[in-house]
Write a protein that holds these residues in place. Sequence first.
Motif, short mmCIF file in Angstrom:
data_model
loop_
_atom_site.label_atom_id
_atom_site.label_comp_id
_atom_site.label_asym_id
_atom_site.label_seq_id
_atom_site.Cartn_x
_atom_site.Cartn_y
_atom_site.Cartn_z
N ILE A 1 0.85 -1.18 0.00
CA ILE A 1 0.00 0.00 0.00
C ILE A 1 0.89 1.24 0.00
CG2 ILE A 1 -1.71 1.29 1.32
CD1 ILE A 1 -2.68 -1.39 2.42
N VAL B 1 -13.17 10.61 -5.54
CA VAL B 1 -13.81 10.75 -4.24
C VAL B 1 -14.99 11.71 -4.35
CG1 VAL B 1 -13.45 11.48 -1.86
CG2 VAL B 1 -11.61 10.36 -3.11
N ALA C 1 -4.50 7.01 -2.93
CA ALA C 1 -5.42 6.43 -3.90
C ALA C 1 -4.63 5.87 -5.08
CB ALA C 1 -6.42 7.47 -4.38
N THR C 2 -5.11 4.78 -5.63
CA THR C 2 -4.47 4.20 -6.80
C THR C 2 -4.97 4.92 -8.04
OG1 THR C 2 -6.19 2.53 -6.93
CG2 THR C 2 -4.19 1.95 -5.72
N ASP D 1 -6.33 3.88 -10.70
CA ASP D 1 -7.58 3.37 -11.27
C ASP D 1 -8.75 3.46 -10.31
OD1 ASP D 1 -6.45 1.53 -9.56
OD2 ASP D 1 -7.13 -0.20 -10.69
N SER D 2 -8.57 4.10 -9.15
CA SER D 2 -9.66 4.20 -8.18
C SER D 2 -10.66 5.27 -8.61
CB SER D 2 -9.13 4.51 -6.78
OG SER D 2 -8.50 5.76 -6.76
N PRO D 3 -11.94 5.10 -8.28
CA PRO D 3 -12.93 6.10 -8.66
C PRO D 3 -12.70 7.41 -7.89
CG PRO D 3 -13.91 4.45 -7.24
CD PRO D 3 -12.51 3.99 -7.54
#
Length: 106
Positions: A36, A53, A46-47, A49-51
């Motif tokens: 992580i 916020v 946050a990665t 490809d994360s949506p």
Amino acid sequence: MLERPQHHENRAGGRGNKRRRQRPVRGPGGRRPERIQLTEEGVPAATPDSPPVSPVVFVSDDTRARYPWIPGRVIAGSVWRGPDHIRVRVDENGNAAPWKTVRRGG
């Protein structure tokens, strides 16, 4: 003088006091899980490809008058359930509208 009781060897054959090696944690397919990434503050980052916020928004005065059980600040897109199981969803402008209302037959 009383004799001391003899100590018996434990079931592990005298090896019970040694620490056992723990197996490394493996992810799906036997791979090690990805590390992580942390920010400078020590918070997980946050990665890519994360949506995105959802922002926190202030609820409009009109919405608070119609639905007084909704807090003054909420996350945009969140759904709130009030009395009689009424559900409303708050948009990014702070306005709430009924969400997935179910009509009862009868």
